[in-house]
Motif scaffolding. Structure first.
Motif, PDB file in Angstrom:
ATOM      1  N   PRO A 293       0.801  -1.238   0.000  1.00 29.52           N
ATOM      2  CA  PRO A 293       0.000   0.000   0.000  1.00 29.52           C
ATOM      3  C   PRO A 293       0.826   1.277   0.000  1.00 29.52           C
ATOM      4  N   TYR A 294       2.047   1.253  -0.499  1.00 27.99           N
ATOM      5  CA  TYR A 294       2.899   2.422  -0.704  1.00 27.99           C
ATOM      6  C   TYR A 294       3.274   3.138   0.599  1.00 27.99           C
ATOM      7  N   ALA A 594      -5.622   9.546  -2.979  1.00 23.61           N
ATOM      8  CA  ALA A 594      -5.612   9.579  -4.440  1.00 23.61           C
ATOM      9  C   ALA A 594      -6.096   8.243  -4.980  1.00 23.61           C
ATOM     10  N   VAL A 595      -7.118   8.284  -5.827  1.00 22.53           N
ATOM     11  CA  VAL A 595      -7.701   7.069  -6.425  1.00 22.53           C
ATOM     12  C   VAL A 595      -7.480   7.149  -7.921  1.00 22.53           C
ATOM     13  N   GLU A 596      -6.827   6.123  -8.493  1.00 19.76           N
ATOM     14  CA  GLU A 596      -6.512   6.130  -9.920  1.00 19.76           C
ATOM     15  C   GLU A 596      -6.970   4.830 -10.564  1.00 19.76           C
ATOM     16  N   GLY A 597      -7.439   4.928 -11.797  1.00 15.28           N
ATOM     17  CA  GLY A 597      -7.899   3.771 -12.550  1.00 15.28           C
ATOM     18  C   GLY A 597      -8.632   4.225 -13.799  1.00 15.28           C
ATOM     19  N   ALA A 598      -9.257   3.263 -14.465  1.00 14.39           N
ATOM     20  CA  ALA A 598     -10.083   3.615 -15.621  1.00 14.39           C
ATOM     21  C   ALA A 598     -11.255   4.485 -15.178  1.00 14.39           C
ATOM     22  N   GLU A 599     -11.824   5.234 -16.112  1.00 16.85           N
ATOM     23  CA  GLU A 599     -12.862   6.203 -15.752  1.00 16.85           C
ATOM     24  C   GLU A 599     -14.032   5.534 -15.042  1.00 16.85           C
ATOM     25  N   LEU A 633      -5.913   6.733 -17.896  1.00 19.51           N
ATOM     26  CA  LEU A 633      -6.221   6.661 -16.477  1.00 19.51           C
ATOM     27  C   LEU A 633      -6.848   7.969 -16.013  1.00 19.51           C
ATOM     28  N   TRP A 634      -7.673   7.831 -14.970  1.00 13.60           N
ATOM     29  CA  TRP A 634      -8.321   8.980 -14.354  1.00 13.60           C
ATOM     30  C   TRP A 634      -7.970   9.003 -12.878  1.00 13.60           C
ATOM     31  N   ARG A 635      -7.982  10.203 -12.322  1.00 15.63           N
ATOM     32  CA  ARG A 635      -7.625  10.358 -10.912  1.00 15.63           C
ATOM     33  C   ARG A 635      -8.707  11.110 -10.171  1.00 15.63           C
ATOM     34  N   GLU A 664     -15.754  -6.858  -8.623  1.00 15.03           N
ATOM     35  CA  GLU A 664     -15.946  -5.879  -9.681  1.00 15.03           C
ATOM     36  C   GLU A 664     -14.710  -5.814 -10.573  1.00 15.03           C
ATOM     37  N   PRO A 665     -14.892  -5.674 -11.879  1.00 17.60           N
ATOM     38  CA  PRO A 665     -13.747  -5.671 -12.808  1.00 17.60           C
ATOM     39  C   PRO A 665     -12.970  -4.362 -12.736  1.00 17.60           C
ATOM     40  N   GLY A 666     -11.740  -4.442 -13.221  1.00 14.62           N
ATOM     41  CA  GLY A 666     -10.911  -3.247 -13.286  1.00 14.62           C
ATOM     42  C   GLY A 666     -10.038  -3.075 -12.066  1.00 14.62           C
ATOM     43  N   ALA A 667      -8.840  -2.578 -12.307  1.00 16.51           N
ATOM     44  CA  ALA A 667      -7.889  -2.336 -11.220  1.00 16.51           C
ATOM     45  C   ALA A 667      -7.998  -0.896 -10.750  1.00 16.51           C
ATOM     46  N   VAL A 668      -7.837  -0.717  -9.454  1.00 16.81           N
ATOM     47  CA  VAL A 668      -7.865   0.623  -8.874  1.00 16.81           C
ATOM     48  C   VAL A 668      -6.660   0.763  -7.950  1.00 16.81           C
ATOM     49  N   ARG A 669      -6.058   1.927  -8.000  1.00 13.03           N
ATOM     50  CA  ARG A 669      -4.880   2.208  -7.179  1.00 13.03           C
ATOM     51  C   ARG A 669      -5.234   3.288  -6.172  1.00 13.03           C
TER      52      ARG A 669
END
Length: 678
Positions: A293-294, A594-599, A633-635, A664-669
């Protein structure tokens, strides 16, 4: 005799008690957020002696065998029917109770899982090393501890005395950026860490030292062994082989190693009776873990100092905004000399165009890359020793633009940035930094010109240009790809990138800091803070002004970072920076997620998250691609008052758990208080 008396007089008639079951609470290597908890298993009789806290085990989970660690041996469980452990892989206890609490705290603080942090804390097992006989570990010798570093800082003596008494003190040591060595080659901050570790050892406690990279690990290890004795200091970092790394980890977990030095992963090392954590240069981005988790080593050290508890000593030439916030809140004590006293013992720092008189003597001082004062500094320094030239980037021509209209040069295929590489025959080759396509010719689509200019010049091109300006002088090029450890005291021109500067045996006679504007103009929240940190590190390699040492910076004299460098006042700059961030609502004055991933992924995450009432949602915004063909990517940024930071991380973690449970599909950071925010 009454019935009660009969029961008391005849205890032998009572039935035998039912033996309690053996239970192991296990942290499994399962990274799904909705399964971030411990699981209870029964311990078969055959494994009873080996199933100890900290042992590696294997258990059935969701129909497959999963590795894990025993974190507790409870007396009872909420589950009536427990699955038995499949196997005790190793009875060696490599995860203690302090580590378990620390890993849990770090995971919660950064909205991560226990398994994510556990993989950072415990190195992979090396069976042959584990079964081998323990390597002899000599006890530290405290009879020859150097003086003249931390003990000379204001409040340093009291801090060392408190360490000897076993007190849990917390302080930030503002190390003056001066070049001072002793017979062992240890500079001020390393000598101060030796003093602090020795004080903790005198108090009967162990000590942990955290540094940014392996080069610093080796230098600190040499300084410690030079004073405490050979073989008594363990080191822990990724460049060690699997056997050596695990051997040193076992030495700490078994209690034979009392002093350990390492990089960010060593922050979780299981040292027995830990009394002190030292951390050098918390502003270095190498302290930030690039894997989820950074976590940042500075925050891990602070959490451990509070949980275990133990003393904490942060030290640096600069001062980060996070440390300044802790100092202003009273959580950290500041051990710092006044700026005037610091300037008295350090190199003289000047800016190339710092006055009207300087501009009158050299009208182009604010326009050319290497103005007259920089050349004079180099020429004067070469008369008495090596000269350092610090350049922000390695390579040759790292960016190109049109020589007439200044439009950036872009690849005709993928629109990526173009650079020029030096060829063996002396010519140049234009190539795209994204797709690698070679361009035989180029013409500006805006104005039609074919002339090129280089707003960003790398270290190799700089060395080439300065070599022509100073013929016959030894040239040394040191960068991240080809770093040099040290140079002698003979005249030489050393061109280096930040962090790769070699150490001169007698200090540099002078230093020139080029392209300051490029560092300051970066679209990053920490641009000024990072620039000052890099410049102070260079100043610390130069002889003091009393020995003729001087530093020339080429950049905007009015910038706050540049002025802080001239005054050698990083504390004042940090206070101003923190105040401005508080006014603008930026970390560390506020908590940030900060949340990043596909829209669609970011939008769905925002719907699931139950943010604190005080939280403010910013965005969504689309991010530029890192490379051609990459997914867009979107933030989403969410900020809250610092007091609500725990609730903010908790809301993000809960949303991650819901996504995981629903598959749920898709990765989120998700990053909490990200180090880089551009």
């Amino acid at each position: 005799m009454t019935t009660t008396d009969a029961l008391i007089a005849a205890p032998a008639s009572a039935p035998d008690p039912v033996p309690s079951r053996r239970i192991a609470r296990v942290a499994l290597d399962v990274h799904l957020p909705h399964l971030d908890r411990f699981f209870d298993y029964s311990v078969p009789e055959a494994m009873a002696d080996e199933a100890v806290v900290g042992a590696r085990v294997r258990a059935r989970f969701a129909g497959r065998a999963v590795d894990g660690f025993i974190v507790e041996l409870p007396c009872d469980s909420e589950v009536d029917k427990l699955t038995p452990l499949s196997k005790v892989v190793s009875a060696e206890p490599v995860l203690d109770a302090h580590q378990v609490r620390l890993i849990r705290a770090v995971a919660d603080h950064y909205a991560g899982t226990f398994a994510d942090v556990m993989r950072l804390a415990v190195p992979p097992r090396h069976a042959a090393t584990e079964s081998a006989e323990q390597h002899p570990w000599p006890r530290p010798d405290l009879s020859s501890i150097p003086a003249g570093a931390l003990d000379q800082a204001p409040g340093g003596d009291r801090f060392l005395t408190g360490l000897r008494q076993g007190r849990h003190l917390r302080a930030h040591w503002q190390v003056p950026p001066r070049f001072v060595t002793d017979g062992s080659g240890a500079v001020d901050w390393r000598r101060g860490f030796v003093q602090a570790c020795a004080a903790a050892l005198e108090g009967g406690h162990s000590a942990l030292v955290l540094v940014p990279d392996v080069r610093d690990v080796r230098r600190v290890r040499d300084a410690l062994t030079g004073s405490l004795g050979e073989g008594c200091v363990a080191e822990l970092h990724s460049e060690l082989g699997p056997a050596a790394r695990y051997r040193n980890y076992l030495a700490a977990s078994r209690g034979v190693a009392r002093v350990l030095v390492g990089t960010r992963g060593a922050a979780y090392a299981p040292l027995h009776d830990l009394g002190l954590i030292c951390l050098w240069d918390d502003g270095d981005d190498l302290h930030a873990e690039p894997r989820a988790p950074y976590p940042h080593a500075r925050d891990v050290a602070a959490l451990r100092a509070s949980i275990q508890p133990c003393a904490l000593l942060l030290a640096s030439h600069a001062r980060s905004s996070e440390v300044e916030r802790w100092v202003e809140s009273g959580w950290l004590a500041a051990l710092a000399c006044p700026p005037g006293l610091v300037r008295h013992g350090c190199a003289l720092v000047r800016v190339a165009a710092d006055s009207d008189e300087a501009l009158r003597r050299d009208p182009l001082a604010s326009a050319v890359r290497v103005p007259r004062r920089a050349f004079e500094t180099i020429r004067a320094g070469l008369a008495s020793g090596p000269v350092l030239v610090q350049v922000p980037r390695s390579g040759y021509l790292e960016a190109l633009s049109c020589g007439d209209c200044r439009a950036p040069v872009r690849c005709r295929t993928c629109n990526g940035p173009v650079r020029a590489d030096r060829m063996p025959d002396g010519g140049r080759r234009l190539s795209c930094r994204w797709c690698g396509r070679v361009m035989t010719s180029w013409q500006c689509p805006r104005c039609g010109s074919s002339r090129l200019r280089a707003p960003m010049v790398g270290s190799r091109r700089t060395a080439e240009e300065l070599g022509r300006a100073f013929p016959g002088v030894l040239l040394v090029d040191s960068s991240g790809q080809t770093p040099r450890e040290s140079v002698g005291d003979t005249p030489a021109l050393v061109v280096a990138t930040p962090g790769a500067e070699p150490v001169a045996s007698a200090g540099y006679a002078a230093a020139v800091l080029l392209d300051a504007a490029l560092l300051l103009d970066r679209a990053d929240l920490r641009a000024g803070e990072e620039a000052l940190r890099r410049w102070l590190a260079a100043v610390a390699l130069v002889r003091p002004a009393s020995e003729g040492g001087s530093v020339c910076l080429v950049g905007p004299a009015w910038d706050a970072s540049v002025q802080a460098l001239v005054r050698l006042d990083p504390a004042g700059f940090a206070a101003r920076e923190l105040a401005q961030r508080a006014e603008a609502g930026f970390p560390p004055a506020v908590a940030l997620c900060a949340v990043e991933g596909a829209e669609g992924v970011v939008t769905g995450f925002a719907r699931l998250a139950d943010w604190p009432e005080q939280a403010e949602v910013l965005g969504r915004v689309e991010l530029p691609p890192d490379e051609p063909g990459a997914d867009r990517l979107w933030r989403l940024l969410v900020r809250a008052p610092r007091a609500a930071g725990g609730a903010l991380a908790g809301a993000a973690k809960k949303a991650l758990a819901v996504r995981s449970a629903r598959k749920e599909p898709g990765a989120v950071r998700v990053r909490i208080d990200p180090v880089e925010l551009s």
